[in-house]
Design a protein around this motif. Structure first.
Motif, PDB file in Angstrom:
ATOM      1  N   MET B   1       0.042  12.218  -1.287  1.00  0.00           N
ATOM      2  CA  MET B   1       0.803  11.576  -2.366  1.00  0.00           C
ATOM      3  C   MET B   1      -0.056  10.545  -3.099  1.00  0.00           C
ATOM      4  N   ARG B   2       0.163  10.439  -4.388  1.00  0.00           N
ATOM      5  CA  ARG B   2      -0.625   9.491  -5.165  1.00  0.00           C
ATOM      6  C   ARG B   2      -0.030   8.085  -5.029  1.00  0.00           C
ATOM      7  N   ARG B   3      -0.887   7.113  -5.161  1.00  0.00           N
ATOM      8  CA  ARG B   3      -0.455   5.722  -5.054  1.00  0.00           C
ATOM      9  C   ARG B   3      -0.981   4.944  -6.253  1.00  0.00           C
ATOM     10  N   HIS B   8      -0.768  -1.556  -2.227  1.00  0.00           N
ATOM     11  CA  HIS B   8      -0.911  -2.483  -1.093  1.00  0.00           C
ATOM     12  C   HIS B   8      -0.124  -3.776  -1.331  1.00  0.00           C
ATOM     13  N   VAL B   9       0.114  -4.116  -2.600  1.00  0.00           N
ATOM     14  CA  VAL B   9       0.969  -5.281  -2.889  1.00  0.00           C
ATOM     15  C   VAL B   9       2.396  -4.984  -2.430  1.00  0.00           C
ATOM     16  N   HIS B  10       2.863  -3.792  -2.741  1.00  0.00           N
ATOM     17  CA  HIS B  10       4.225  -3.411  -2.318  1.00  0.00           C
ATOM     18  C   HIS B  10       4.334  -3.390  -0.791  1.00  0.00           C
ATOM     19  N   GLN B  11       3.284  -2.879  -0.149  1.00  0.00           N
ATOM     20  CA  GLN B  11       3.286  -2.858   1.318  1.00  0.00           C
ATOM     21  C   GLN B  11       3.399  -4.271   1.873  1.00  0.00           C
ATOM     22  N   ARG B  12       2.624  -5.166   1.282  1.00  0.00           N
ATOM     23  CA  ARG B  12       2.647  -6.563   1.730  1.00  0.00           C
ATOM     24  C   ARG B  12       4.026  -7.175   1.553  1.00  0.00           C
ATOM     25  N   LEU B  13       4.726  -6.746   0.503  1.00  0.00           N
ATOM     26  CA  LEU B  13       6.059  -7.281   0.226  1.00  0.00           C
ATOM     27  C   LEU B  13       7.131  -6.621   1.090  1.00  0.00           C
ATOM     28  N   SER B  16      10.454  -0.625   0.752  1.00  0.00           N
ATOM     29  CA  SER B  16      10.748   0.731   1.216  1.00  0.00           C
ATOM     30  C   SER B  16      10.195   1.658   0.148  1.00  0.00           C
ATOM     31  N   PHE B  17       9.579   2.733   0.578  1.00  0.00           N
ATOM     32  CA  PHE B  17       8.949   3.640  -0.380  1.00  0.00           C
ATOM     33  C   PHE B  17       9.721   4.948  -0.480  1.00  0.00           C
ATOM     34  N   THR B  18       9.562   5.594  -1.619  1.00  0.00           N
ATOM     35  CA  THR B  18      10.130   6.918  -1.793  1.00  0.00           C
ATOM     36  C   THR B  18       9.113   7.780  -2.507  1.00  0.00           C
ATOM     37  N   GLU B  24       3.970   7.864  -4.297  1.00  0.00           N
ATOM     38  CA  GLU B  24       4.668   7.060  -3.304  1.00  0.00           C
ATOM     39  C   GLU B  24       4.998   5.724  -3.966  1.00  0.00           C
ATOM     40  N   MET B  25       6.260   5.535  -4.312  1.00  0.00           N
ATOM     41  CA  MET B  25       6.651   4.372  -5.119  1.00  0.00           C
ATOM     42  C   MET B  25       7.638   3.475  -4.372  1.00  0.00           C
TER      43      MET B  25
END
Lengths: 119, 344
Positions: B1-3, B8-13, B16-18, B24-25
């Protein structure tokens, strides 16, 4: 506590308390509506027994075991957000008088299932 | 999946991803309803790095876009944008687009993530004979949306709705556009991937609340904005979606012209309001309230966080007035209302 592959949990008692797992609650997002079966409803494992609606989607709750619904959690009907905030506590859905031995997963088996779905 | 560059900012926050259109957003960071209210009441911050960005440039760029798309892009001034569509020769919608005119001979075409490859391919196919260069850009896009967006981005009084200009924000060169998809005032910020994190941090530090795709959907639904794959598909024309006004039928020739000139829509896109607690959802049948016959289908529906009751968009037979919706086996009375449901 035992789990189902459909992301419900139930306690190991003759009258089991049933809810959905935190994995399921997180996947749904903010729950805004819950519909529960009526007390006295007789269900078979895997039957739809309730409905949970979030802004994003709607999901059926499946009966985790054969049995009869003996109590529903009116608090969660009145405040569906309890499913998000406390899925294993105040966010329980109903109590089921279990007949027979349900096919369920242990916590480690359920964790493995979720890890597979999440990856 | 593209990112995206901000993954990594979203991961740090703790997002939840979909999976969305191969990307992968972040779907939500905490509560999608809280994020929705933040955009309506103050200001939200979105990562839209999955959107397709295509630059069309060259001496015949304007003439080419007039031919390829349904709108008259040659008529827009430098620094302005237009909502338009790419249609199939049969009139079906291949994508809805926002096109910015950056310079006289340079345009930015913004496509939906899922459709970006087909938009790029079709523009390439239609460009034969035109002196244009078509380039897919790998660049970030952030959106700052809500009544307090100006407090984050600055007043920019010269930048009107559907305008775009080069700016410096957070010490970075960006294209700042006054566009969005939430029904609120707001800005979209086009920037280099390597600058995205600094701009995100700058906006978040100024009070913009990270907001995910879940609330983006309820926001656009309240604002009555069509979404590709729901209200717009290759089986619908702009006229069916009530967007015939964006088709410049008086252009001499354009892709889909013959089909679009012949369209007499037998269905129309309407808003539905129900008073129960269960929401009509995409795919639910819309029935005539009297005869019970199926007269249409819901394309999007959700409980509206702003209005406090379910709302939906649906295609119904033209002229339909009284309907019920089959919400998973129960019939909910529905009122047909004018779109949008929410207006700021």
């Amino acid at each position: 506590m035992r789990f189902t592959k459909d992301h419900e949990w139930l306690t190991e008692e003759e009258i089991a308390t049933v809810g959905i797992t935190s994995f399921a609650a997180d996947a749904l997002g903010d729950v805004v509506f819950v519909e529960l079966p009526e007390v006295g409803t007789v269900v078979s494992a895997g039957d739809p027994a309730g409905e949970i609606e979030s802004t994003k989607s709607v999901s059926e709750v499946y009966a985790p075991a054969d049995g009869e619904i003996v109590e529903i959690n009116q608090a969660v009907v009145d405040d569906p957000a309890l499913i998000n905030s406390d899925p294993y506590g105040k966010g329980w859905l109903y109590r089921l008088r279990v007949s027979g031995t349900p096919e369920t997963l242990s916590d480690t088996e359920y964790e493995a299932l979720v890890a597979g779905e999440a990856s | 999946m593209r990112r995206t560059a901000l993954h990594h900012v979203h991961q740090r926050l703790g997002a939840s991803f979909t999976e969305f259109a191969g990307w992968e957003m972040p779907v939500r960071y905490g509560s999608d309803v809280a994020e929705h209210h933040a955009v309506r009441q103050s200001v939200g911050l979105f990562d839209l790095g999955h959107m397709g960005q295509i630059e069309v440039s060259g001496p015949e760029a304007a003439a080419f876009l007039d031919y390829a798309l349904v709108g008259r892009l040659s008529a827009i001034a430098v620094g302005r944008a237009k909502y338009t569509m790419l249609c199939h020769t049969n009139g079906g919608v291949l994508d809805d687009l926002v096109v910015y005119r950056l310079e006289a001979q340079r345009f930015l075409v913004v496509a939906n993530a899922a459709n970006a490859p087909i938009v790029l391919a079709m523009l390439g196919e239609y460009s034969g004979g035109y002196a244009v260069t078509i380039t897919a850009l790998d660049r970030a896009l952030l959106a700052v949306q809500g009544p307090d967006a100006v407090k984050i981005v600055g007043e920019h009084p010269e930048l009107r709705y559907y305008g775009i200009e080069a700016e410096r924000l957070a010490g970075k060169d960006v294209l700042l556009a006054r566009t969005g998809y939430t029904g609120e005032d707001g800005f979209e910020i086009y920037c280099a991937n390597e600058d995205a994190e600094a701009i995100w941090a700058w906006a978040a530090a100024a009070g913009a609340q990270p907001a995910g795709l879940a609330c983006r959907d309820t926001l656009r639904l309240e604002a009555g904005m069509p979404l590709y794959g729901h209200e717009l598909t290759v089986r619908t024309t702009p006229f069916h979606a009530g967007l015939g006004r964006i088709v410049a039928l008086d252009k001499s020739d354009f892709v889909g012209a013959a089909a679009l000139r012949a369209v007499v829509p037998d269905t129309e896109l309407v808003g539905l309001v129900t008073r129960g607690r269960r929401s009509p959802r995409a795919g639910h049948a819309v029935l005539d309230a009297v005869t019970g016959a199926k007269v249409g289908e819901v394309t999007s529906g959700a409980p509206s966080p702003t209005l406090g009751h379910p709302i939906a968009m649906a295609y119904v037979a033209t002229g339909t007035t009284a309907v019920v919706v089959d919400v998973r086996g129960t019939r909910e009375d529905a009122e047909i209302v004018k779109l949008p449901f929410y207006k700021r």
